[in-house]
Design a protein around this motif. Structure first.
Motif, PDB file in Angstrom:
ATOM      1  N   SER A  81      60.266   5.472   0.935  1.00 47.01           N
ATOM      2  CA  SER A  81      59.280   5.135   1.304  1.00 47.01           C
ATOM      3  C   SER A  81      58.153   4.810   2.625  1.00 47.01           C
ATOM      4  CB  SER A  81      58.221   5.313   0.140  1.00 47.01           C
ATOM      5  OG  SER A  81      56.676   5.699   0.239  1.00 47.01           O
ATOM      6  N   LEU A  82      57.642   5.650   3.265  1.00 47.19           N
ATOM      7  CA  LEU A  82      56.596   5.168   4.271  1.00 47.19           C
ATOM      8  C   LEU A  82      55.111   4.767   3.442  1.00 47.19           C
ATOM      9  CD1 LEU A  82      58.413   6.024   7.463  1.00 47.19           C
ATOM     10  CD2 LEU A  82      59.077   4.356   5.627  1.00 47.19           C
ATOM     11  N   ASP A  83      55.360   5.321   2.657  1.00 45.07           N
ATOM     12  CA  ASP A  83      53.927   5.008   1.788  1.00 45.07           C
ATOM     13  C   ASP A  83      52.926   3.185   2.232  1.00 45.07           C
ATOM     14  OD1 ASP A  83      53.854   8.242   1.764  1.00 45.07           O
ATOM     15  OD2 ASP A  83      53.669   7.507  -0.200  1.00 45.07           O
ATOM     16  N   GLU A  84      53.976   2.390   2.127  1.00 43.58           N
ATOM     17  CA  GLU A  84      52.921   1.520   1.750  1.00 43.58           C
ATOM     18  C   GLU A  84      53.136   0.657   3.658  1.00 43.58           C
ATOM     19  OE1 GLU A  84      55.828  -2.104   1.053  1.00 43.58           O
ATOM     20  OE2 GLU A  84      56.940  -0.357   0.132  1.00 43.58           O
ATOM     21  N   TYR A  85      53.465   1.440   4.462  1.00 45.30           N
ATOM     22  CA  TYR A  85      53.133   0.753   5.454  1.00 45.30           C
ATOM     23  C   TYR A  85      52.375   1.086   6.665  1.00 45.30           C
ATOM     24  CZ  TYR A  85      58.088  -0.911   4.604  1.00 45.30           C
ATOM     25  OH  TYR A  85      59.519  -1.405   3.388  1.00 45.30           O
ATOM     26  N   ASP A  86      51.363   0.450   7.188  1.00 46.99           N
ATOM     27  CA  ASP A  86      50.138   1.014   8.306  1.00 46.99           C
ATOM     28  C   ASP A  86      51.024   1.000   9.612  1.00 46.99           C
ATOM     29  OD1 ASP A  86      50.372  -1.467   8.677  1.00 46.99           O
ATOM     30  OD2 ASP A  86      48.015  -1.466   7.912  1.00 46.99           O
ATOM     31  N   THR A  87      51.801   0.613   9.450  1.00 47.19           N
ATOM     32  CA  THR A  87      52.172  -0.122  11.048  1.00 47.19           C
ATOM     33  C   THR A  87      54.093   0.212  11.040  1.00 47.19           C
ATOM     34  OG1 THR A  87      50.414  -1.476  11.641  1.00 47.19           O
ATOM     35  CG2 THR A  87      52.598  -1.629  12.749  1.00 47.19           C
ATOM     36  N   ILE A  88      54.849   0.428  12.138  1.00 49.13           N
ATOM     37  CA  ILE A  88      55.626   1.358  12.001  1.00 49.13           C
ATOM     38  C   ILE A  88      56.277   0.272  13.535  1.00 49.13           C
ATOM     39  CG2 ILE A  88      57.905   2.372  11.810  1.00 49.13           C
ATOM     40  CD1 ILE A  88      56.437   4.135  10.273  1.00 49.13           C
ATOM     41  N   TYR A  89      57.050  -0.303  13.822  1.00 53.13           N
ATOM     42  CA  TYR A  89      57.745  -0.741  14.943  1.00 53.13           C
ATOM     43  C   TYR A  89      58.846   0.171  14.950  1.00 53.13           C
ATOM     44  CZ  TYR A  89      54.284  -4.320  14.866  1.00 53.13           C
ATOM     45  OH  TYR A  89      53.542  -5.389  14.829  1.00 53.13           O
ATOM     46  N   LEU A  90      59.405   0.998  15.964  1.00 49.99           N
ATOM     47  CA  LEU A  90      60.185   2.213  16.207  1.00 49.99           C
ATOM     48  C   LEU A  90      60.801   1.319  17.575  1.00 49.99           C
ATOM     49  CD1 LEU A  90      61.449   4.264  15.513  1.00 49.99           C
ATOM     50  CD2 LEU A  90      60.302   5.890  16.987  1.00 49.99           C
ATOM     51  N   GLY A  91      62.160   1.053  17.144  1.00 51.09           N
ATOM     52  CA  GLY A  91      62.934   0.252  18.036  1.00 51.09           C
ATOM     53  C   GLY A  91      64.345   1.455  18.527  1.00 51.09           C
ATOM     54  N   TYR A  92      65.301   1.210  19.935  1.00 53.19           N
ATOM     55  CA  TYR A  92      65.729   2.025  19.950  1.00 53.19           C
ATOM     56  C   TYR A  92      66.608   2.040  21.579  1.00 53.19           C
ATOM     57  CZ  TYR A  92      61.495   4.402  21.847  1.00 53.19           C
ATOM     58  OH  TYR A  92      60.155   4.686  22.260  1.00 53.19           O
ATOM     59  N   PRO A  93      67.781   2.208  21.688  1.00 52.31           N
ATOM     60  CA  PRO A  93      67.981   1.923  23.796  1.00 52.31           C
ATOM     61  C   PRO A  93      67.582   3.489  23.727  1.00 52.31           C
ATOM     62  CG  PRO A  93      70.212   2.686  21.463  1.00 52.31           C
ATOM     63  CD  PRO A  93      69.028   2.536  21.308  1.00 52.31           C
ATOM     64  N   ASN A  94      67.434   3.440  25.184  1.00 49.25           N
ATOM     65  CA  ASN A  94      67.373   4.116  25.939  1.00 49.25           C
ATOM     66  C   ASN A  94      68.141   5.563  26.049  1.00 49.25           C
ATOM     67  OD1 ASN A  94      66.751   6.410  27.949  1.00 49.25           O
ATOM     68  ND2 ASN A  94      64.990   5.522  28.887  1.00 49.25           N
ATOM     69  N   TYR A  95      68.176   5.925  25.575  1.00 45.50           N
ATOM     70  CA  TYR A  95      70.018   7.534  25.910  1.00 45.50           C
ATOM     71  C   TYR A  95      69.409   8.406  26.718  1.00 45.50           C
ATOM     72  CZ  TYR A  95      73.158   5.590  22.901  1.00 45.50           C
ATOM     73  OH  TYR A  95      73.911   4.091  21.985  1.00 45.50           O
ATOM     74  N   TRP A  96      69.691   8.485  27.651  1.00 45.76           N
ATOM     75  CA  TRP A  96      69.139   9.868  28.674  1.00 45.76           C
ATOM     76  C   TRP A  96      68.179  10.303  28.511  1.00 45.76           C
ATOM     77  CZ3 TRP A  96      73.396  11.293  31.739  1.00 45.76           C
ATOM     78  CH2 TRP A  96      74.841  10.721  30.775  1.00 45.76           C
ATOM     79  N   GLY A  97      67.699   9.568  28.499  1.00 39.97           N
ATOM     80  CA  GLY A  97      66.301   9.413  29.268  1.00 39.97           C
ATOM     81  C   GLY A  97      64.877   9.188  27.972  1.00 39.97           C
ATOM     82  N   PHE A 110      60.014  11.870   7.858  1.00 38.34           N
ATOM     83  CA  PHE A 110      58.881  11.035   7.811  1.00 38.34           C
ATOM     84  C   PHE A 110      57.105  11.935   7.926  1.00 38.34           C
ATOM     85  CE2 PHE A 110      61.828   8.171   7.055  1.00 38.34           C
ATOM     86  CZ  PHE A 110      61.458   7.750   5.194  1.00 38.34           C
ATOM     87  N   ASP A 111      56.676  12.044   6.974  1.00 38.24           N
ATOM     88  CA  ASP A 111      55.074  12.465   7.410  1.00 38.24           C
ATOM     89  C   ASP A 111      54.603  11.519   7.184  1.00 38.24           C
ATOM     90  OD1 ASP A 111      52.275  13.324   8.162  1.00 38.24           O
ATOM     91  OD2 ASP A 111      52.124  13.824   5.179  1.00 38.24           O
ATOM     92  N   LEU A 112      54.328  11.299   8.355  1.00 42.94           N
ATOM     93  CA  LEU A 112      53.729   9.876   9.777  1.00 42.94           C
ATOM     94  C   LEU A 112      52.152   9.956   9.788  1.00 42.94           C
ATOM     95  CD1 LEU A 112      57.062   9.260  11.810  1.00 42.94           C
ATOM     96  CD2 LEU A 112      56.512   7.677   9.342  1.00 42.94           C
ATOM     97  N   LYS A 113      51.664  10.389   9.038  1.00 41.81           N
ATOM     98  CA  LYS A 113      50.017  11.299   8.943  1.00 41.81           C
ATOM     99  C   LYS A 113      49.607   9.663   8.632  1.00 41.81           C
ATOM    100  CE  LYS A 113      45.675  13.303   7.829  1.00 41.81           C
ATOM    101  NZ  LYS A 113      45.681  15.036   7.243  1.00 41.81           N
ATOM    102  N   GLY A 114      48.429   9.337  10.436  1.00 40.69           N
ATOM    103  CA  GLY A 114      47.314   7.902   9.743  1.00 40.69           C
ATOM    104  C   GLY A 114      48.382   6.632  10.324  1.00 40.69           C
ATOM    105  N   LYS A 115      49.776   6.543  10.608  1.00 38.91           N
ATOM    106  CA  LYS A 115      50.344   5.471  10.731  1.00 38.91           C
ATOM    107  C   LYS A 115      50.336   5.047  12.393  1.00 38.91           C
ATOM    108  CE  LYS A 115      52.801   5.835   6.519  1.00 38.91           C
ATOM    109  NZ  LYS A 115      52.665   5.097   5.549  1.00 38.91           N
ATOM    110  N   THR A 116      50.541   3.999  12.363  1.00 36.02           N
ATOM    111  CA  THR A 116      50.644   3.777  13.913  1.00 36.02           C
ATOM    112  C   THR A 116      51.833   3.401  14.538  1.00 36.02           C
ATOM    113  OG1 THR A 116      48.016   2.507  13.751  1.00 36.02           O
ATOM    114  CG2 THR A 116      49.560   1.844  15.462  1.00 36.02           C
ATOM    115  N   ILE A 117      52.370   3.895  15.590  1.00 38.76           N
ATOM    116  CA  ILE A 117      53.375   3.053  15.994  1.00 38.76           C
ATOM    117  C   ILE A 117      54.116   2.392  16.641  1.00 38.76           C
ATOM    118  CG2 ILE A 117      56.025   4.803  16.688  1.00 38.76           C
ATOM    119  CD1 ILE A 117      55.084   6.686  15.174  1.00 38.76           C
TER     120      ILE A 117
END
Length: 168
Positions: A81-97, A110-117
């Motif tokens: 679950s992501l319920d306990e998280y309010d902040t998500i750092y989302l990492g990835y390489p740039n693939y084709w833009g 996931f339902d990311l309503k109310g989360k900060t990414i």
């Protein structure tokens, strides 16, 4: 509330300033580990069941094909679950833009309503591409902050840049 670093990263043969070389840990994973050290956030690695090729040129061809098909590769696992998280750092390489398609799979799960990414990406010259816009489309009820693009060649020297970004 807790913080999560969810990231996709690929080791093996990678492109560095015009040359190919094999690395044991992907650039995005290096950045994710630095962010974890600075924030104490939990780490989750986004991994497709069928990994991309270890060969760089095959990998980018597979990634481009996934993007053209608007594929959603199945993932090995998800956080319960992501319920306990309010902040998500989302990492990835740039693939084709944009992000690799397994990241799209993760976000749509996931339902990311109310989360900060907070997006962060590694690249070799293409920056964030359109990834921030894609995250906003996939997560319309989340707040998507300004991301940071880290040149993969310099990722191991990016502590100061990451610290400054995290303070914003």
């Amino acid at each position: 509330m807790a913080q999560l670093i969810a990231y996709f990263s690929r080791a093996d043969e990678n492109y560095f300033s015009g040359a190919l070389r094999v690395i044991p840990v992907g650039n995005t994973e290096v950045a994710a580990q630095m962010i974890q050290e600075m924030t104490g956030a939990d780490l989750f690695k986004i991994e497709p069941i069928q990994p991309y090729s270890k060969d760089y040129n095959e990998c980018i061809a597979q990634a481009q094909d996934d993007q053209k098909r608007d594929a959603r590769p199945e993932l090995k696992s998800y956080p319960d679950s992501l319920d306990e998280y309010d902040t998500i750092y989302l990492g990835y390489p740039n693939y084709w833009g944009t992000m690799p398609m397994p990241v799209f799979t993760f976000l749509e799960h996931f339902d990311l309503k109310g989360k900060t990414i907070y997006p962060f990406c590694t690249h070799e010259g293409s920056g964030m591409g359109r990834s921030e816009q894609d995250i906003r489309k996939l997560c319309p009820d989340a707040t998507v902050k300004k991301g940071i693009a880290i040149h993969g060649t310099n990722v191991k020297q990016s502590q100061d840049v990451l610290k400054k970004w995290l303070k914003k």
